[in-house]
Structures are given as structure tokens and as C-alpha cells.
Enzyme design. Sequence first.
Site, PDB file in Angstrom:
ATOM      1  N   ARG A   1       0.785  -1.328   0.029  1.00  0.00           N
ATOM      2  CA  ARG A   1      -0.054   0.117  -0.102  1.00  0.00           C
ATOM      3  C   ARG A   1       0.906   1.080  -0.004  1.00  0.00           C
ATOM      4  O   ARG A   1       1.792   1.454   0.743  1.00  0.00           O
ATOM      5  CB  ARG A   1      -0.916  -0.005   1.089  1.00  0.00           C
ATOM      6  CG  ARG A   1      -1.585   1.398   1.410  1.00  0.00           C
ATOM      7  CD  ARG A   1      -2.878   1.202   2.184  1.00  0.00           C
ATOM      8  NE  ARG A   1      -2.779   0.987   3.533  1.00  0.00           N
ATOM      9  CZ  ARG A   1      -3.737   1.080   4.448  1.00  0.00           C
ATOM     10  NH1 ARG A   1      -4.876   1.277   3.948  1.00  0.00           N
ATOM     11  NH2 ARG A   1      -3.675   0.688   5.724  1.00  0.00           N
TER      12      ARG A   1
ATOM     13  N   ARG B   1       2.497   4.032   4.875  1.00  0.00           N
ATOM     14  CA  ARG B   1       2.287   4.325   6.305  1.00  0.00           C
ATOM     15  C   ARG B   1       3.104   3.793   7.405  1.00  0.00           C
ATOM     16  O   ARG B   1       3.407   2.671   7.172  1.00  0.00           O
ATOM     17  CB  ARG B   1       0.846   4.049   6.568  1.00  0.00           C
ATOM     18  CG  ARG B   1      -0.312   5.098   6.167  1.00  0.00           C
ATOM     19  CD  ARG B   1      -1.711   4.690   5.889  1.00  0.00           C
ATOM     20  NE  ARG B   1      -2.138   3.962   7.328  1.00  0.00           N
ATOM     21  CZ  ARG B   1      -3.247   3.456   7.484  1.00  0.00           C
ATOM     22  NH1 ARG B   1      -4.147   3.675   6.629  1.00  0.00           N
ATOM     23  NH2 ARG B   1      -3.821   2.825   8.524  1.00  0.00           N
TER      24      ARG B   1
HETATM   25  P1  ADP Z   1      -7.056   1.174   8.173  1.00  0.00           P
HETATM   26  O1  ADP Z   1      -7.594   1.976   6.745  1.00  0.00           O
HETATM   27  O2  ADP Z   1      -6.034   0.384   7.772  1.00  0.00           O
HETATM   28  O3  ADP Z   1      -8.146   0.114   8.372  1.00  0.00           O
HETATM   29  P2  ADP Z   1      -7.445   3.588   9.635  1.00  0.00           P
HETATM   30  O4  ADP Z   1      -6.955   4.637   8.805  1.00  0.00           O
HETATM   31  O5  ADP Z   1      -8.792   3.432   9.645  1.00  0.00           O
HETATM   32  O6  ADP Z   1      -6.709   2.119   9.324  1.00  0.00           O
HETATM   33  O7  ADP Z   1      -7.009   3.481  10.876  1.00  0.00           O
HETATM   34  C1  ADP Z   1      -5.531   3.944  11.205  1.00  0.00           C
HETATM   35  C2  ADP Z   1      -5.412   3.983  13.069  1.00  0.00           C
HETATM   36  O8  ADP Z   1      -6.274   5.093  13.395  1.00  0.00           O
HETATM   37  C3  ADP Z   1      -5.772   2.684  13.621  1.00  0.00           C
HETATM   38  O9  ADP Z   1      -5.113   1.646  13.760  1.00  0.00           O
HETATM   39  C4  ADP Z   1      -6.322   3.275  14.969  1.00  0.00           C
HETATM   40  O10 ADP Z   1      -5.162   3.378  15.725  1.00  0.00           O
HETATM   41  C5  ADP Z   1      -6.933   4.669  14.625  1.00  0.00           C
HETATM   42  N1  ADP Z   1      -8.435   4.791  14.341  1.00  0.00           N
HETATM   43  C6  ADP Z   1      -8.935   4.993  13.266  1.00  0.00           C
HETATM   44  N2  ADP Z   1     -10.327   5.109  13.302  1.00  0.00           N
HETATM   45  C7  ADP Z   1     -10.517   4.821  14.578  1.00  0.00           C
HETATM   46  C8  ADP Z   1     -11.745   4.566  15.233  1.00  0.00           C
HETATM   47  N3  ADP Z   1     -12.955   4.621  14.875  1.00  0.00           N
HETATM   48  N4  ADP Z   1     -11.744   4.172  16.960  1.00  0.00           N
HETATM   49  C9  ADP Z   1     -10.311   3.996  17.225  1.00  0.00           C
HETATM   50  N5  ADP Z   1      -9.217   4.103  16.621  1.00  0.00           N
HETATM   51  C10 ADP Z   1      -9.161   4.382  15.415  1.00  0.00           C
HETATM   52  P1  ADP Z   2      -8.817   0.116   3.834  1.00  0.00           P
HETATM   53  O1  ADP Z   2      -9.272   1.384   3.584  1.00  0.00           O
HETATM   54  O2  ADP Z   2      -9.949  -0.770   4.149  1.00  0.00           O
HETATM   55  O3  ADP Z   2      -7.648  -0.068   4.855  1.00  0.00           O
HETATM   56  P2  ADP Z   2      -7.628   0.316   1.313  1.00  0.00           P
HETATM   57  O4  ADP Z   2      -8.493   0.982   0.288  1.00  0.00           O
HETATM   58  O5  ADP Z   2      -6.614   1.286   1.588  1.00  0.00           O
HETATM   59  O6  ADP Z   2      -8.050  -0.479   2.639  1.00  0.00           O
HETATM   60  O7  ADP Z   2      -6.790  -0.756   0.489  1.00  0.00           O
HETATM   61  C1  ADP Z   2      -5.740  -1.553   1.144  1.00  0.00           C
HETATM   62  C2  ADP Z   2      -4.669  -1.841  -0.059  1.00  0.00           C
HETATM   63  O8  ADP Z   2      -5.130  -2.850  -0.954  1.00  0.00           O
HETATM   64  C3  ADP Z   2      -4.255  -0.820  -0.870  1.00  0.00           C
HETATM   65  O9  ADP Z   2      -2.859  -0.754  -1.283  1.00  0.00           O
HETATM   66  C4  ADP Z   2      -5.258  -0.985  -2.072  1.00  0.00           C
HETATM   67  O10 ADP Z   2      -4.679  -0.134  -3.318  1.00  0.00           O
HETATM   68  C5  ADP Z   2      -5.342  -2.261  -2.297  1.00  0.00           C
HETATM   69  N1  ADP Z   2      -6.515  -2.793  -2.699  1.00  0.00           N
HETATM   70  C6  ADP Z   2      -7.721  -2.200  -2.643  1.00  0.00           C
HETATM   71  N2  ADP Z   2      -8.687  -2.825  -3.321  1.00  0.00           N
HETATM   72  C7  ADP Z   2      -8.155  -4.059  -3.800  1.00  0.00           C
HETATM   73  C8  ADP Z   2      -8.594  -5.135  -4.489  1.00  0.00           C
HETATM   74  N3  ADP Z   2      -9.795  -5.391  -4.815  1.00  0.00           N
HETATM   75  N4  ADP Z   2      -7.393  -5.929  -5.021  1.00  0.00           N
HETATM   76  C9  ADP Z   2      -6.264  -6.014  -4.725  1.00  0.00           C
HETATM   77  N5  ADP Z   2      -5.845  -4.867  -3.886  1.00  0.00           N
HETATM   78  C10 ADP Z   2      -6.805  -3.995  -3.381  1.00  0.00           C
END
Ligand code: ADP
Ligand code: ADP
Length: 217
Positions: free
Chosen positions: A123, A156
Site C-alpha cells: 500500500r 504508512r
Molecule cells: P485502515 O484503513 O488500515 O483500516 P485506519 O486509517 O482506519 O486504518 O486507522 C488507522 C489507525 O487509526 C487505527 O489503527 C487506529 O489506531 C486509529 N483509528 C482510526 N479510526 C479509529 C476508530 N474509529 N476508533 C479508534 N481508533 C481509530
Molecule cells: P482500507 O481502507 O480498508 O484499509 P485500502 O482501500 O487502503 O483499505 O486498500 C488497502 C490496499 O489494498 C491498498 O494498497 C489498495 O490499493 C489495495 N486494494 C484495494 N482494493 C483492492 C482489490 N480489490 N484487490 C487488491 N488490492 C486492493
Amino acid sequence: MRLILLGPPGAGKGTQATFITQEFGIPQISTGDMLRAAVKAQTPLGLEAKKIMDAGGLVSDDIIIGLVKDRLQEDDCRNGYLFDGFPRTIPQADALKEANISLDFVVEMVVPEENIIERMSGRRVHPASGRSYHVKFNPPKTPDTDDVTGEPLVQRDDDKEETVRHRLAVYQEQTRPLVDYYSGWAQSNDAAAPRFHQIQGVGSVEEIRNRIFAILK
Ligand code: ADP
Ligand code: ADP
Ligand code: ADP
């Protein structure tokens, strides 16, 4: 349109959120993006949240609920909203319900753990917009460059494999119970309950998009 995209880290919520928010003209409310903006701006909240986020833990419910309630006061939320990465705990979901913040749909994106590890390791994100790419599965037009702004992409801090594994464990323990919460509520006689749908999140970005749109239309 008012909805929640539910699913583990790396399920593709952010990727799909872009399509849905464009189609319905609604804002994406990503608590992760909001927290990362606070970290970058070095606000007191950001300084506090950074340690927790780097360790893959969850920021406190009170802080998150406050952030979301403030965000919902903004004008652009009047036609609806898409929650991405929120709610993440039962108390966060209860807070929505208690504040009568209504929802039309909860869509759970189901993706097996092995796919997630692979997705997270490749990612790359554009911090200012939250747009995410994947070096192999969803590459930008120019390597390491955001398609829209031409600005650099970054990896990240919390996308290291060890932290990802911890985040997945936190998901199983704290967030996955929301699947029963929302599916149970949808099956009750409560007319206020959002509809609950599960979709398989493995496939091309386009395929997943079509699966989600088939539900929302
Ligand atoms: P991802 O897209 O990989 O699921 P997020 O961007 O949603 O991750 O979240 C990154 C980090 O921010 C989480 O691991 C957590 O530490 C914090 N975080 C985000 N949303 C929440 C939430 N609704 N409650 C608690 N912590 C949160
Ligand atoms: P989330 O917000 O749930 O944490 P992201 O949308 O950031 O997830 O996606 C996580 C990673 O997977 C990113 O690198 C994204 O480009 C990739 N990704 C998203 N959709 C797909 C898919 N359908 N197949 C493979 N990789 C994907
Ligand atoms: P019934 O199927 O008889 O409606 P439930 O126990 O499923 O029984 O629901 C009783 C009421 O509790 C619902 O009408 C709804 O208002 C509320 N409720 C049930 N499940 C949830 C939930 N997961 N989240 C919020 N409220 C719920």
C-alpha cells in the site's frame, strides 16, 4: 445515502469509498484520515494518537465519538455520509444509535488475512487526500506519484507487517463484534435498523465496486 463500510484494515474500504462518495455526492468520514491529519498538524490530539496508531491500537472511544459528532455538524453531511473505519467498537456504534444518527446500509467487506498482509505491504498513500494505491494491484500512473495532484506517495508507519498483524487481532477482538451487532439489528423488527450486507472483497477493484453498487442501487 448514509452508510458504513465495515471490514478489517486493508479490506479496500478507502478505495471503494472514493467511488461511492462520488456517485452519491456525500463526504467520506474516515476517522483514520482525520487522526492522521491531527498527527501531521501536531495538535494535542495528534500527539496523543500517534503513539497508539503506531502501535496498532485503538484511540479512545470518547475522542473518536467527539470527532465524528463535530464532523457531522458540517454542511456537507446534510445529504448523507460514508463512514470508513468508524465505528470500530460496540461503544462507538452505540453512540451513533443514541445520537439518532441514522444509517441506510452497513456493508461488510470480507477479505481473508493472507490477502490483507499482501495488500498492506504494497500500500502507498497520498496523505493529503487519503487516496491509496498498491504497487502491484492498483498502481498509480507514475510510480510513487498521486494520479490527481502529482504529489509523492508514502508508506504508512503502521503498515509494517508486525503492526498489521496486531491491527488484525484488534479487529477480530474489538470490531468484528459489530458484524453481529448490525446483522442482528437488521433482522429485528426495528424500522430504524440499517440494512446489512456482506460482500466478498477479493477480486479486482472494479469487480468489488460492482458488487457494492448492486446493493446500494
Ligand atoms: P485502515 O484503513 O488500515 O483500516 P485506519 O486509517 O482506519 O486504518 O486507522 C488507522 C489507525 O487509526 C487505527 O489503527 C487506529 O489506531 C486509529 N483509528 C482510526 N479510526 C479509529 C476508530 N474509529 N476508533 C479508534 N481508533 C481509530
Ligand atoms: P482500507 O481502507 O480498508 O484499509 P485500502 O482501500 O487502503 O483499505 O486498500 C488497502 C490496499 O489494498 C491498498 O494498497 C489498495 O490499493 C489495495 N486494494 C484495494 N482494493 C483492492 C482489490 N480489490 N484487490 C487488491 N488490492 C486492493
Ligand atoms: P426484535 O427482533 O424482537 O425486534 P431485538 O432484540 O432484535 O428484538 O431488538 C429489540 C430492539 O432493540 C430493536 O427494535 C432495536 O430498537 C434495538 N436493537 C436491537 N439490536 C440492536 C443493535 N444491534 N443496535 C442497536 N439497537 C438494537
